[in-house]
Enzyme design. Structure first.
Site, PDB file in Angstrom:
ATOM      1  N   HIS A 188       1.925   4.208  -3.068  1.00 14.87           N
ATOM      2  CA  HIS A 188       1.887   5.676  -3.002  1.00 14.87           C
ATOM      3  C   HIS A 188       3.149   6.275  -3.625  1.00 14.87           C
ATOM      4  CE1 HIS A 188      -1.794   6.386  -0.809  1.00 14.87           C
ATOM      5  NE2 HIS A 188      -1.437   5.582   0.174  1.00 14.87           N
TER       6      HIS A 188
ATOM      7  N   HIS B 228       0.843  -1.203   0.000  1.00 19.86           N
ATOM      8  CA  HIS B 228       0.000   0.000   0.000  1.00 19.86           C
ATOM      9  C   HIS B 228       0.879   1.254   0.000  1.00 19.86           C
ATOM     10  CE1 HIS B 228      -3.595   2.368   1.634  1.00 19.86           C
ATOM     11  NE2 HIS B 228      -2.572   3.199   1.822  1.00 19.86           N
ATOM     12  N   GLU B 229       1.859   1.287   0.893  1.00 18.54           N
ATOM     13  CA  GLU B 229       2.726   2.468   1.000  1.00 18.54           C
ATOM     14  C   GLU B 229       3.658   2.593  -0.205  1.00 18.54           C
ATOM     15  OE1 GLU B 229       1.699   4.519   3.028  1.00 18.54           O
ATOM     16  OE2 GLU B 229       0.589   3.234   4.395  1.00 18.54           O
TER      17      GLU B 229
END
Length: 165
Positions: free
Chosen positions: A77, A73-74
């Site tokens: 980004h 998820h990170e």
């Protein structure tokens, strides 16, 4: 942070970068990773620093979910920022990286038990119910920097004198 978990986190991050490099046919710098997020957040991506910060307590309590969901998820980004620039944090570009590149559901929030990382809470009351306020909001009320109102009856919330946790 546990050395084994730290190693696994870095390996997952490198694997995600490798998938992104194949998908976008370009290279991406390997992000730095730290374990210093506090509170209820599982992780944070610092776009300009190319850095991922993770919550060490939640990571120890939920290692599999961090390795399978939070770290990708990170990283998504960071990849989204490097490919598309400034776009909505969980917008279509980010979802595309999560789903098409990493093959992972694009969930925007975690469902971890947060009792171990939750800060102090204080009981506030209006005309119809009670609310737990975080220590940050409670301190703002004490310093007269903020007032809070009930979302139902719109009356101001008043401290009952009870610390909940």
């Amino acid at each position: 942070m546990d050395i084994e978990l730290s190693y696994k986190a870095k390996q997952v991050m490198v694997d995600c970068i490798s998938l992104a490099q194949q998908a976008f046919k370009r290279s991406f710098p390997i992000p730095s990773i730290t374990f210093n997020v506090r509170g209820k957040a599982a992780g944070k991506a610092y776009l300009q620093l190319n850095q991922i910060r993770l919550n060490p307590i939640l990571f120890r309590e939920n290692p599999q979910a961090f390795l399978e969901e939070v770290i990708p998820h990170e990283v998504a980004h960071l990849i989204t920022y490097q490919v598309y620039g400034r776009v909505r944090p969980h917008g279509k570009e980010w979802r595309g990286v999560m789903e098409s590149v990493f093959g992972i559901s694009a969930n925007t929030t975690h469902r971890f038990e947060v009792t171990s990382v939750q800060g102090k809470t204080f009981e506030y009351r209006c005309g119809c119910m009670t609310y737990p306020l975080s220590i940050r909001r409670h301190n703002k009320v004490l310093r007269k920097e903020a007032t809070y109102s009930c979302q139902k009856c719109h009356q101001p919330l008043n401290f009952t004198g009870v610390q909940l946790s």
